[in-house]
Design a protein around this motif. Sequence first.
Motif, PDB file in Angstrom:
ATOM      1  N   PRO A   1       0.753  -2.251  -2.719  1.00  0.00           N
ATOM      2  CA  PRO A   1       1.261  -0.887  -2.500  1.00  0.00           C
ATOM      3  C   PRO A   1       2.016  -0.788  -1.183  1.00  0.00           C
ATOM      4  O   PRO A   1       1.674  -1.460  -0.191  1.00  0.00           O
ATOM      5  CB  PRO A   1      -0.020  -0.030  -2.475  1.00  0.00           C
ATOM      6  CG  PRO A   1      -1.044  -0.844  -3.181  1.00  0.00           C
ATOM      7  CD  PRO A   1      -0.712  -2.265  -2.893  1.00  0.00           C
ATOM      8  N   THR A   2       3.055   0.042  -1.148  1.00  0.00           N
ATOM      9  CA  THR A   2       3.759   0.281   0.103  1.00  0.00           C
ATOM     10  C   THR A   2       2.856   1.068   1.061  1.00  0.00           C
ATOM     11  O   THR A   2       1.810   1.586   0.676  1.00  0.00           O
ATOM     12  CB  THR A   2       5.049   1.065  -0.142  1.00  0.00           C
ATOM     13  OG1 THR A   2       4.698   2.381  -0.627  1.00  0.00           O
ATOM     14  CG2 THR A   2       5.932   0.374  -1.174  1.00  0.00           C
ATOM     15  N   GLU A   3       3.305   1.163   2.295  1.00  0.00           N
ATOM     16  CA  GLU A   3       2.518   1.908   3.279  1.00  0.00           C
ATOM     17  C   GLU A   3       2.358   3.368   2.858  1.00  0.00           C
ATOM     18  O   GLU A   3       1.277   3.956   2.996  1.00  0.00           O
ATOM     19  CB  GLU A   3       3.195   1.838   4.654  1.00  0.00           C
ATOM     20  CG  GLU A   3       2.401   2.517   5.761  1.00  0.00           C
ATOM     21  CD  GLU A   3       3.107   2.447   7.109  1.00  0.00           C
ATOM     22  OE1 GLU A   3       2.531   2.906   8.110  1.00  0.00           O
ATOM     23  OE2 GLU A   3       4.247   1.929   7.149  1.00  0.00           O
ATOM     24  N   ASP A   4       3.436   3.957   2.332  1.00  0.00           N
ATOM     25  CA  ASP A   4       3.372   5.349   1.877  1.00  0.00           C
ATOM     26  C   ASP A   4       2.388   5.498   0.718  1.00  0.00           C
ATOM     27  O   ASP A   4       1.581   6.430   0.684  1.00  0.00           O
ATOM     28  CB  ASP A   4       4.757   5.828   1.436  1.00  0.00           C
ATOM     29  CG  ASP A   4       5.735   5.915   2.587  1.00  0.00           C
ATOM     30  OD1 ASP A   4       5.292   5.793   3.744  1.00  0.00           O
ATOM     31  OD2 ASP A   4       6.930   6.097   2.324  1.00  0.00           O
ATOM     32  N   GLU A   5       2.475   4.573  -0.249  1.00  0.00           N
ATOM     33  CA  GLU A   5       1.581   4.642  -1.400  1.00  0.00           C
ATOM     34  C   GLU A   5       0.126   4.467  -0.989  1.00  0.00           C
ATOM     35  O   GLU A   5      -0.759   5.169  -1.476  1.00  0.00           O
ATOM     36  CB  GLU A   5       1.982   3.577  -2.425  1.00  0.00           C
ATOM     37  CG  GLU A   5       3.308   3.852  -3.110  1.00  0.00           C
ATOM     38  CD  GLU A   5       3.827   2.676  -3.911  1.00  0.00           C
ATOM     39  OE1 GLU A   5       4.749   2.866  -4.719  1.00  0.00           O
ATOM     40  OE2 GLU A   5       3.301   1.553  -3.714  1.00  0.00           O
ATOM     41  N   GLN A   6      -0.122   3.518  -0.097  1.00  0.00           N
ATOM     42  CA  GLN A   6      -1.499   3.279   0.332  1.00  0.00           C
ATOM     43  C   GLN A   6      -2.065   4.476   1.079  1.00  0.00           C
ATOM     44  O   GLN A   6      -3.242   4.824   0.924  1.00  0.00           O
ATOM     45  CB  GLN A   6      -1.563   2.033   1.222  1.00  0.00           C
ATOM     46  CG  GLN A   6      -2.988   1.600   1.571  1.00  0.00           C
ATOM     47  CD  GLN A   6      -3.803   1.282   0.334  1.00  0.00           C
ATOM     48  OE1 GLN A   6      -3.407   0.458  -0.489  1.00  0.00           O
ATOM     49  NE2 GLN A   6      -4.951   1.944   0.189  1.00  0.00           N
ATOM     50  N   MET A   7      -1.226   5.134   1.880  1.00  0.00           N
ATOM     51  CA  MET A   7      -1.677   6.315   2.610  1.00  0.00           C
ATOM     52  C   MET A   7      -2.076   7.429   1.635  1.00  0.00           C
ATOM     53  O   MET A   7      -3.126   8.075   1.788  1.00  0.00           O
ATOM     54  CB  MET A   7      -0.572   6.812   3.541  1.00  0.00           C
ATOM     55  CG  MET A   7      -0.967   8.020   4.376  1.00  0.00           C
ATOM     56  SD  MET A   7      -2.258   7.639   5.578  1.00  0.00           S
ATOM     57  CE  MET A   7      -1.345   6.564   6.680  1.00  0.00           C
ATOM     58  N   LEU A   8      -1.258   7.617   0.610  1.00  0.00           N
ATOM     59  CA  LEU A   8      -1.563   8.636  -0.384  1.00  0.00           C
ATOM     60  C   LEU A   8      -2.843   8.296  -1.139  1.00  0.00           C
ATOM     61  O   LEU A   8      -3.686   9.161  -1.394  1.00  0.00           O
ATOM     62  CB  LEU A   8      -0.387   8.774  -1.358  1.00  0.00           C
ATOM     63  CG  LEU A   8      -0.528   9.833  -2.454  1.00  0.00           C
ATOM     64  CD1 LEU A   8      -0.687  11.219  -1.852  1.00  0.00           C
ATOM     65  CD2 LEU A   8       0.677   9.788  -3.388  1.00  0.00           C
ATOM     66  N   VAL A   9      -2.996   7.029  -1.498  1.00  0.00           N
ATOM     67  CA  VAL A   9      -4.199   6.600  -2.215  1.00  0.00           C
ATOM     68  C   VAL A   9      -5.444   6.826  -1.361  1.00  0.00           C
ATOM     69  O   VAL A   9      -6.497   7.235  -1.866  1.00  0.00           O
ATOM     70  CB  VAL A   9      -4.079   5.112  -2.605  1.00  0.00           C
ATOM     71  CG1 VAL A   9      -5.420   4.572  -3.096  1.00  0.00           C
ATOM     72  CG2 VAL A   9      -3.023   4.933  -3.686  1.00  0.00           C
TER      73      VAL A   9
END
Length: 458
Positions: free
Chosen positions: A97-105
Amino acid sequence: MSLTKSLRPGGKHGLSSKESRDPIGFAVAALNVVAQSPLIDRLGLRKQTEQAVFTTTRGGFKALGAASRSFARRGAAGKGGVRVPAANPQHVFDLTPTEDEQMLVDVVTELATELIRPAAAKADEACAAPAEVLEASLEVGIPTLGVPESLGGIFEERSAMAGVLVAEALAKGDLGIGVATLAPGAVATALSLWGDEQQQQTYLPAFTGEAAQQSVPAAALALAEPTVLFDALAPATTARREGEELVLDGVKSLVPRGAEAELFVVGAQLDGKPVLVIVESATEGVRVEADPSMGVRAGALTKLHLDGVRVPAANVLGATDGSTYTECVRLSRLAWCGLAVGTAQAVLDYVTPYVKEREAFGEPVAHRQSVAFMVANIAIELQAMRLLTYRAAARAAQGKDFSREVALARKACADHGMRIGLDGVQLLGGHGFVKEHPVERWYRDLRAIGLAEGAVLV
């Protein structure tokens, strides 16, 4: 932007207007709101009399569609709408996951752990997701995951991968509540992917505009039907042309939160081809009936009856040659795969410490090879499900053909997911049969993966 960066005043949740559109800033703000909210301390379910009646018996409630919101038509019909650009293709097989995706997760995982998991048992019993959880999901921004940034969403690129990751995180808390939470976003995503200018300007502001800060309309993607040997690509519901209108007849099933929904995207046959049609719930001829099921009960599942429902011909969403409908089915199945992965992970996380602590004949049951191998098989099958699902999501996000990948992922999630649920119950022995432990609920939920269509979308 880092996690430790202080939130500046100006935008929603203390962010500037630019930051409020940034995924990391949005996630940090949402996490801050959830952490400070009294929602965590009050997990009671809605006790409205109407809802209690609605969930009491299979046929105990029938109602006309909700009529609490009006949608004023704006924009030009037939003019191309705004589209989210495809994600940049990667030349290596990397599903990290990208940094943005991981933050959202991480934010959604916090929501699932603190709010969804503790409320899951009561939600399953009441056949309704807690209002507090639904409100918290709005603060996180789940309904706008698939909406372009220019239309009020939070991602600049296609977010199929983010949608799968969010579905997985929600399902770790509870699959039924996850479906109820994702249902409005399915309609918003469909409008973003295939809507023309008029459709987007008419309906999307309810999900992304100022009114959405207080409430987002309950909405549902209705594809499944209560027929024997139902074929998702050949719906029995029909739409026929009469002048400038379409007349819809048929019954849809597994429609989440249908009793409160204000907007539906319905699958129907038009001129021999399957299409998607936008139907406002206040339209004459729309009727909703309670339809609680074996699993996914917190999704407040219903049947949607369409009896001579008349809508403008301009309400067809996307192409009329069947291609839009087919892509919708595939993206819906991909979302169900994400839910299956999350629920299966919950099973593995629960049974692993259980078999290590549960003793029989003077030693932990995990010391028995038959038990240890069963847990190992769950981990192996789960990883296969996850990799196939991520691969399909990555290709969808990049705008590539993903029909083969999603077919493989759905087959694996349907078969292995059901086996994981069964093995989870088996590993708990007698405890797997009682509601004191959540594994029996996960088993019931996982059986829906192979037959559910629609309801969710990435």
